[in-house]
Design an enzyme around this catalytic site. Structure first.
Site, PDB file in Angstrom:
ATOM      1  N   ASP A 307       0.825  -1.209   0.000  1.00 17.11           N
ATOM      2  CA  ASP A 307       0.000   0.000   0.000  1.00 17.11           C
ATOM      3  C   ASP A 307       0.862   1.263   0.000  1.00 17.11           C
ATOM      4  OD1 ASP A 307      -2.267   1.564   0.073  1.00 17.11           O
ATOM      5  OD2 ASP A 307      -2.526   1.405   2.243  1.00 17.11           O
ATOM      6  N   GLU A 310       2.357   4.969  -4.254  1.00 15.57           N
ATOM      7  CA  GLU A 310       2.415   5.878  -5.424  1.00 15.57           C
ATOM      8  C   GLU A 310       3.768   6.587  -5.486  1.00 15.57           C
ATOM      9  OE1 GLU A 310      -0.080   5.773  -3.107  1.00 15.57           O
ATOM     10  OE2 GLU A 310      -1.242   4.435  -4.400  1.00 15.57           O
ATOM     11  N   ASP A 422      -9.132   3.470  -2.449  1.00 10.52           N
ATOM     12  CA  ASP A 422     -10.075   3.972  -1.444  1.00 10.52           C
ATOM     13  C   ASP A 422     -11.352   4.527  -2.068  1.00 10.52           C
ATOM     14  OD1 ASP A 422      -8.117   3.241   0.262  1.00 10.52           O
ATOM     15  OD2 ASP A 422      -7.453   5.269   0.746  1.00 10.52           O
TER      16      ASP A 422
HETATM   17  C1  GLC Z   1      -4.802   3.494   2.686  1.00 17.28           C
HETATM   18  C2  GLC Z   1      -5.282   2.228   1.997  1.00 17.28           C
HETATM   19  C3  GLC Z   1      -6.384   1.601   2.813  1.00 17.28           C
HETATM   20  C4  GLC Z   1      -5.866   1.320   4.221  1.00 17.28           C
HETATM   21  C5  GLC Z   1      -5.337   2.597   4.866  1.00 17.28           C
HETATM   22  C6  GLC Z   1      -4.679   2.328   6.219  1.00 17.28           C
HETATM   23  O1  GLC Z   1      -5.797   4.465   2.693  1.00 17.28           O
HETATM   24  O2  GLC Z   1      -5.707   2.484   0.680  1.00 17.28           O
HETATM   25  O3  GLC Z   1      -6.831   0.417   2.193  1.00 17.28           O
HETATM   26  O4  GLC Z   1      -6.895   0.780   5.010  1.00 17.28           O
HETATM   27  O5  GLC Z   1      -4.389   3.196   4.013  1.00 17.28           O
HETATM   28  O6  GLC Z   1      -3.590   1.474   6.090  1.00 17.28           O
END
Ligand code: GLC
Length: 671
Positions: A307, A310, A422
């Site tokens: 995650d 980017e 998200d």
């Molecule tokens: C980002 C991710 C999401 C996750 C959050 C906390 O927003 O896209 O899926 O729950 O971070 O880690």
């Protein structure tokens, strides 16, 4: 046919795997002007592609920027999401132009697809150095297939990854995780995975485990695996700055983090506060970071989600300081004029996040050359996925490891899947999920899906159910929510529980068809989801459909995506057999003629259309993929005019990498 053109001295992206000689011919279909490439679209030309982007399956009428972005407010007015999927497929209709375009470039690419001038498509890279591929072929399916050969085989996850994943940013302890497993069992709902968001880590530091809240992760993983449930922890791109933490100290020692112009490591804050960012564009850094996952694979973990890659940057210390200084100057004021309030206070705070100035302030090393991050920005997230994917071959030899990422670029589809980031709990986002799937998969990201029920905001029981009724067809099927939102694990919806149970069981029962379709798509470069226009290019009504999808050879899906609807309009380009399914053992069927229909579909029903001559093998429902019995299949079918129907079914152990053996396939025919 694929033609390859080169402009300037492009940076290698490794997006393609075929070595196609560079052509010195003129680029067909497109003309160049001072602002980039131009193509004039006939009135009913359709532009498919661009993968993970807002708006419809047909991308006409809007502008887009391939610029991997941490976008937390999805919606049709956005121009960038998390992926750079620079593939377009242009269908000028019967007798018209038909070609694909792949812009192989690691920086920003701007597209104007009839946004400024209705019939004009334009695109331009931000730098003059890039590769361009033009694909032509017999039809849309042929060109899409050639593109997949060009970019190489899509990532194949283990079979259990086709089960349900339950996630929430908010499972803080081992007991929270156990409770989810317990509730799924008690409510007789199937489940294969529970995701662990950042709270399992110590202070949000990658490759650490909070020992107080997760005292024995290996024991927890083993305990759950015995129940058929795998744990899927998150790994973030930013490495917490912490002198006690080996990922941080080792990375620093080896000089593996991205650097600023003065040679010092670049710092920005993300979830753990200030963090460093590994230079994933360097092979030795990928190998090092990828092998850090061993901390978790040693605990028996077999799957991960990458995650914030980017990379998302909440703020850089320098810019934060400048902003706070500027606010300090305003101390004592109680009447700030609105221009200053919005520009300086609101704009100043919002402008800290993912700031272009920050992306232009650090560097990578590419083949020994220093390259500024913003020039290769779109390669970053995919390279993190690649780091993990390459290391798993070593850490778990011969085994498949589940891996999906938020950020991506074409090329990283060979190492992992993606989830669509998200989104939020809204009907509009359910439609966006339906519309994004074929374009994302066209770009190689077969193992993909959205956060079911919606990530941000509060969901409702009917949205949860309708979204599940589409999500049960997507390869990656995950219910995930942001912290602070209404709980949305499937067992929370007491009033809809029987229907939810039936739909989850239906997903598992359909796995022989869904997994076979996925494996065929991955191994043979065919499609999993595709728009109707791909198979019915001469049918204007089929070409226009934006909310129904073909799924593999034999199925069409037409999900309900509006609230309080008792059914929906469906267009059938050919006669099909409708299965209106309440549960695996409770469906009614109807042979429908080609044409336009209004089809009723109650909240507890899902519509599955089988195409003439095709069979959908259906297993008995199971509580997890390991329990699935594929020996005793029921065949749902739509016989052709000769009374025949069949399908090819794929089965393997689902865990090892020996997927190519021909004996995994068998033919099923309706007797
Ligand atoms: C980002 C991710 C999401 C996750 C959050 C906390 O927003 O896209 O899926 O729950 O971070 O880690």
């Amino acid at each position: 046919m694929i033609q390859h053109f080169r402009f300037g001295s492009p940076i290698r992206t490794d997006s393609v795997v075929q070595d196609i000689p560079v052509s010195s011919d003129a680029v067909p279909f497109l003309t160049a002007d001072a602002d980039g490439w131009v193509y004039t679209m006939v009135p009913d030309a359709i532009v498919y592609g661009l993968g993970e982007m807002p708006r419809g399956i047909n991308k006409r009428g809007w502008h887009y920027v391939a610029n991997n972005t941490d976008e937390s407010h999805h919606g049709e007015n956005k121009v960038s999401y998390y992926g750079a999927h620079n593939f377009l497929l242009i269908d000028g209709g019967p007798g018209g132009d038909l070609f694909g375009v792949f812009v192989d470039f690691p920086g920003k690419v701007h597209y104007d697809i009839g946004y400024t001038v209705h019939d004009t498509l334009r695109f331009a890279t931000e730098e003059p150095d890039y590769e361009l591929y033009i694909l032509t072929g017999a039809d849309l399916n042929d060109i899409a297939h050639q593109f997949r050969q060009l970019i190489g085989r899509s990532y194949i996850p283990p079979k259990w990854a086709f089960g349900l994943q339950q996630s929430r940013w908010g499972y803080k302890t081992a007991e929270d995780v156990r409770e989810v497993a317990r509730q799924y069992k008690e409510n007789d709902l199937p489940l294969d995975m529970i995701c662990m968001d950042i709270d399992y880590m110590q202070d949000y530091a990658d490759f650490t485990i909070n020992k107080e809240r997760f005292p024995d992760l290996a024991a927890l993983a083993a305990e759950l695996k015995a129940q058929g449930i795998r744990l899927v922890p998150i790994i973030d791109a930013g490495v917490r700055i912490d002198p006690e933490e080996p990922t941080c100290t080792e990375g620093l020692e080896k000089g593996y983090f991205c650097k600023k112009e003065d040679g010092t490591p670049f710092v920005a804050a993300v979830w753990p506060g200030k963090a460093y960012f590994a230079d994933f564009l360097r092979p030795e850094v990928r190998a090092w970071f990828g092998h850090r996952y061993k901390v978790l694979t040693d605990c028996g973990i077999e799957g991960f989600w990458n995650d914030m890659n980017e990379p998302a940057l909440f703020y850089s210390p320098d810019r934060l300081k400048a902003f706070l200084d500027s606010m300090h100057e305003l101390r004592g004021q109680d009447n700030i004029v609105q221009e200053e309030f919005f520009a300086r206070v609101v704009g100043g705070a919002m402008g800290l996040m993912n700031a272009p100035e920050d992306y232009a302030s650090f560097y990578h090393e590419v083949n020994g050359q220093r390259v500024r991050h913003d020039k290769v920005h779109n390669l970053y997230g995919g390279s993190m996925t690649r780091a993990a994917g390459e290391a798993f071959a070593d850490l778990r030899p011969g085994k498949r490891t589940l891996l999906y990422s938020r950020s991506s670029i074409i090329g990283s589809h060979r190492y992992g899947g993606i989830w669509l980031g998200d989104n939020h709990s809204s009907w509009e986002q359910l439609l966006a999920n339906i519309q994004m799937m074929p374009n994302v998969q066209m770009c190689g990201f077969l193992y993909s899906g959205a956060d079911l029920c919606g990530f941000a905001n509060d969901t409702t029981p009917d949205l949860a159910l309708r979204w599940l009724e589409f999500g049960l067809f997507t390869p990656l099927m995950r219910n995930h929510a942001a912290g602070g939102t209404r709980p949305q694990e499937y067992y929370r919806f007491a009033d809809q529980l029987p229907a939810i149970r039936s739909m989850l069981r239906l997903r598992y029962a359909l796995l022989p068809y869904l997994y076979s379709t996925f494996m065929q798509a991955a191994l043979e470069g065919t499609s999993y989801f595709r728009p109707l226009g791909f198979d019915f290019p001469a049918d204007p009504d089929a070409r226009e459909v934006q909310d129904q999808l073909l799924l593999g050879d034999g199925v069409m899906v037409a999900p309900v995506y509006t609230q309080n609807a008792s059914g929906r309009h469906v267009y059938l380009p050919e006669p099909m057999k409708l299965y209106r399914i309440r549960s695996v053992d409770d469906c009614d069927t109807e042979l429908l003629p080609a044409g336009h229909h209004y089809i009723r579909c109650a909240l507890n029903e899902v519509l599955l259309f089988i195409r003439p001559g095709h069979v959908v093998p259906v297993a008995k429902p199971a509580s997890c993929t390991a329990q699935l019995d594929e020996a005793d299949l029921t065949l749902w079918a739509c016989p052709d005019e000769n009374g025949k129907a069949g399908c090819r079914m794929y089965s393997d152990d689902g865990e090892t990498s020996d997927y190519a053996a021909p004996e995994h396939w068998k033919v099923l025919e309706l007797k």
